[in-house]
Design a protein around this motif. Structure first.
Motif, PDB file in Angstrom:
ATOM      1  N   PRO A  65      36.592  48.591  39.105  1.00  0.00           N
ATOM      2  CA  PRO A  65      36.003  47.253  39.042  1.00  0.00           C
ATOM      3  C   PRO A  65      34.570  47.244  39.575  1.00  0.00           C
ATOM      4  O   PRO A  65      34.168  48.148  40.316  1.00  0.00           O
ATOM      5  CB  PRO A  65      36.936  46.411  39.926  1.00  0.00           C
ATOM      6  CG  PRO A  65      37.635  47.386  40.813  1.00  0.00           C
ATOM      7  CD  PRO A  65      37.717  48.669  40.061  1.00  0.00           C
ATOM      8  N   CYS A  84      41.030  43.083  34.305  1.00  0.00           N
ATOM      9  CA  CYS A  84      41.450  44.411  33.850  1.00  0.00           C
ATOM     10  C   CYS A  84      42.006  44.320  32.426  1.00  0.00           C
ATOM     11  O   CYS A  84      43.028  43.658  32.184  1.00  0.00           O
ATOM     12  CB  CYS A  84      42.516  44.956  34.796  1.00  0.00           C
ATOM     13  SG  CYS A  84      42.904  46.705  34.587  1.00  0.00           S
ATOM     14  N   THR A 116      34.897  41.939  32.676  1.00  0.00           N
ATOM     15  CA  THR A 116      36.116  42.562  32.176  1.00  0.00           C
ATOM     16  C   THR A 116      35.826  44.030  31.904  1.00  0.00           C
ATOM     17  O   THR A 116      34.841  44.354  31.234  1.00  0.00           O
ATOM     18  CB  THR A 116      36.616  41.902  30.881  1.00  0.00           C
ATOM     19  OG1 THR A 116      36.995  40.546  31.155  1.00  0.00           O
ATOM     20  CG2 THR A 116      37.824  42.639  30.331  1.00  0.00           C
ATOM     21  N   ARG A 117      36.681  44.906  32.407  1.00  0.00           N
ATOM     22  CA  ARG A 117      36.568  46.344  32.168  1.00  0.00           C
ATOM     23  C   ARG A 117      37.930  46.914  31.793  1.00  0.00           C
ATOM     24  O   ARG A 117      38.973  46.339  32.116  1.00  0.00           O
ATOM     25  CB  ARG A 117      36.033  47.070  33.408  1.00  0.00           C
ATOM     26  CG  ARG A 117      34.558  46.812  33.671  1.00  0.00           C
ATOM     27  CD  ARG A 117      34.054  47.535  34.901  1.00  0.00           C
ATOM     28  NE  ARG A 117      32.599  47.429  35.023  1.00  0.00           N
ATOM     29  CZ  ARG A 117      31.912  47.892  36.053  1.00  0.00           C
ATOM     30  NH1 ARG A 117      32.544  48.505  37.060  1.00  0.00           N
ATOM     31  NH2 ARG A 117      30.592  47.764  36.081  1.00  0.00           N
ATOM     32  N   ARG A 146      41.198  49.245  31.913  1.00  0.00           N
ATOM     33  CA  ARG A 146      42.048  49.599  33.064  1.00  0.00           C
ATOM     34  C   ARG A 146      41.717  50.966  33.648  1.00  0.00           C
ATOM     35  O   ARG A 146      42.032  51.237  34.814  1.00  0.00           O
ATOM     36  CB  ARG A 146      43.526  49.567  32.665  1.00  0.00           C
ATOM     37  CG  ARG A 146      43.925  50.597  31.623  1.00  0.00           C
ATOM     38  CD  ARG A 146      45.400  50.519  31.247  1.00  0.00           C
ATOM     39  NE  ARG A 146      45.754  51.488  30.226  1.00  0.00           N
ATOM     40  CZ  ARG A 146      46.084  52.748  30.468  1.00  0.00           C
ATOM     41  NH1 ARG A 146      46.102  53.200  31.725  1.00  0.00           N
ATOM     42  NH2 ARG A 146      46.391  53.575  29.480  1.00  0.00           N
ATOM     43  N   ASN A 191      36.826  40.612  38.813  1.00  0.00           N
ATOM     44  CA  ASN A 191      37.081  41.629  37.788  1.00  0.00           C
ATOM     45  C   ASN A 191      38.397  41.386  37.064  1.00  0.00           C
ATOM     46  O   ASN A 191      39.437  41.186  37.692  1.00  0.00           O
ATOM     47  CB  ASN A 191      37.103  43.013  38.428  1.00  0.00           C
ATOM     48  CG  ASN A 191      35.725  43.502  38.819  1.00  0.00           C
ATOM     49  OD1 ASN A 191      35.037  44.147  38.041  1.00  0.00           O
ATOM     50  ND2 ASN A 191      35.314  43.176  40.054  1.00  0.00           N
ATOM     51  N   TYR A 223      41.359  44.790  40.976  1.00  0.00           N
ATOM     52  CA  TYR A 223      41.170  43.761  39.954  1.00  0.00           C
ATOM     53  C   TYR A 223      41.881  42.473  40.373  1.00  0.00           C
ATOM     54  O   TYR A 223      42.855  42.505  41.127  1.00  0.00           O
ATOM     55  CB  TYR A 223      41.715  44.240  38.608  1.00  0.00           C
ATOM     56  CG  TYR A 223      40.806  45.213  37.898  1.00  0.00           C
ATOM     57  CD1 TYR A 223      39.791  44.755  37.060  1.00  0.00           C
ATOM     58  CD2 TYR A 223      40.943  46.591  38.067  1.00  0.00           C
ATOM     59  CE1 TYR A 223      38.956  45.643  36.405  1.00  0.00           C
ATOM     60  CE2 TYR A 223      40.102  47.486  37.416  1.00  0.00           C
ATOM     61  CZ  TYR A 223      39.112  47.007  36.586  1.00  0.00           C
ATOM     62  OH  TYR A 223      38.271  47.877  35.938  1.00  0.00           O
ATOM     63  N   LYS A 224      41.388  41.345  39.846  1.00  0.00           N
ATOM     64  CA  LYS A 224      41.960  40.045  40.175  1.00  0.00           C
ATOM     65  C   LYS A 224      42.794  39.451  39.039  1.00  0.00           C
ATOM     66  O   LYS A 224      43.541  38.486  39.245  1.00  0.00           O
ATOM     67  CB  LYS A 224      40.847  39.048  40.533  1.00  0.00           C
ATOM     68  CG  LYS A 224      40.079  39.399  41.798  1.00  0.00           C
ATOM     69  CD  LYS A 224      40.964  39.307  43.019  1.00  0.00           C
ATOM     70  CE  LYS A 224      40.166  39.536  44.298  1.00  0.00           C
ATOM     71  NZ  LYS A 224      41.057  39.548  45.494  1.00  0.00           N
ATOM     72  N   CYS A 282      45.853  48.462  38.033  1.00  0.00           N
ATOM     73  CA  CYS A 282      44.759  47.487  38.105  1.00  0.00           C
ATOM     74  C   CYS A 282      44.743  46.808  39.469  1.00  0.00           C
ATOM     75  O   CYS A 282      43.676  46.629  40.088  1.00  0.00           O
ATOM     76  CB  CYS A 282      44.926  46.433  37.011  1.00  0.00           C
ATOM     77  SG  CYS A 282      44.761  47.057  35.318  1.00  0.00           S
TER      78      CYS A 282
END
Length: 267
Positions: A67, A75, A60-61, A63, A73, A141-142, A136
């Motif tokens: 990624p 967001c 997790t990162r 926004r 990943n 990101y997924k 995102c």
């Protein structure tokens, strides 16, 4: 969350696990979203992106960050409150105020709460946050982790659980339209509404510490990511769910390696 390699074999095994454990589901909008693999190696990097430790499959990162290449990943989006210093980026009437006209603030983090009491305000707030969700998706990101779902509990009783659910439903619908899964962040008391809202998995902070992990499992099965901030919380979560759930311990400031106080432990 990464530590370079245990060697090629370990990397290949982790990749295989990620692929086989990933679940493809259909939303009501008939858009395909991919859930994070369950019982996966995970790193929570919302305090700053860094090279994931070896074997990590899910990250997790924030926004604003890119990624991590080759991983699942998630967001992070502060969807219910305003980051310190960013209140000028919002229309004034979208910030929650008390009867005296003072901003209602999350005192722990110094974040003003958003005012989503009416359908019009929910729509306007969602339009902005959905723009972040679009960003995102564009980055690759997924999934989305919309934080502070429980802001209504800090609102001096101005916001209700119904307000929060109605607003989150707008975000979930939009996330699914972008083929993104969306998490329920904390707020275990509303887990029973997950299907009506359209929430796909859970991100639970300190459920081991507060004996709530089972309640998340009741609602989301094994699609639960657990983040603990104490050794005791991690020990409890690992003893009860270490074989089924994704569990990590981080320092409360989610700092990066090399910073004072950095912690990352797993089961």
């Amino acid at each position: 969350m990464s530590r370079l390699s245990r060697r090629l074999l370990a990397g290949m095994a982790a990749t295989a696990l990620a692929v086989t454990a990933t679940v493809l589901i259909r939303t009501s909008a008939d858009a395909a979203v991919t859930l994070p693999p369950t019982h996966a190696k995970f790193d929570y990097q919302i305090g700053g992106a860094y090279t994931p430790p070896a074997g990590v499959q899910v990250v997790t990162r924030d926004r604003t960050a890119a990624p991590a290449a080759g991983l699942y990943n998630i967001c992070y989006v502060n969807a219910f409150q305003v980051q310190p210093g960013e209140q000028g980026q919002w229309d004034a009437d979208l910030l929650l105020r008390d009867a005296k006209g003072k901003l209602v603030i999350d005192q722990d983090w110094g974040e003003p709460l958003l005012d989503f009491r009416t359908a019009d305000k929910r729509s306007r707030i969602a339009a902005k946050v959905n723009g972040w969700i679009d960003g995102c998706a564009a980055k690759g990101y997924k999934a989305i982790e919309p934080d502070n779902y429980d802001s209504y509990t800090r609102s001096k009783k101005l916001l209700t659980a119904g307000n929060a659910k109605a607003y989150l439903t707008l975000l979930a619908t939009h996330a699914h339209s972008k083929n993104l899964a969306i998490a329920q962040k904390n707020t275990v008391e509303l887990a029973g509404s997950r299907q009506a809202i359209g929430l796909d998995f859970a991100v639970a902070e300190e459920c081991g510490q507060y004996d709530e992990c089972g309640d998340y499992v009741d609602a989301f099965g094994n699609n639960v990511i657990v983040i603990e901030y104490t050794n005791s919380g991690r020990s409890t979560a690992c003893s009860q769910y270490g074989g089924t759930l994704t569990i990590v311990q981080r320092d409360v400031d989610v700092s990066t390696p090399g910073e004072p106080g950095y912690v990352r432990k797993t089961c």
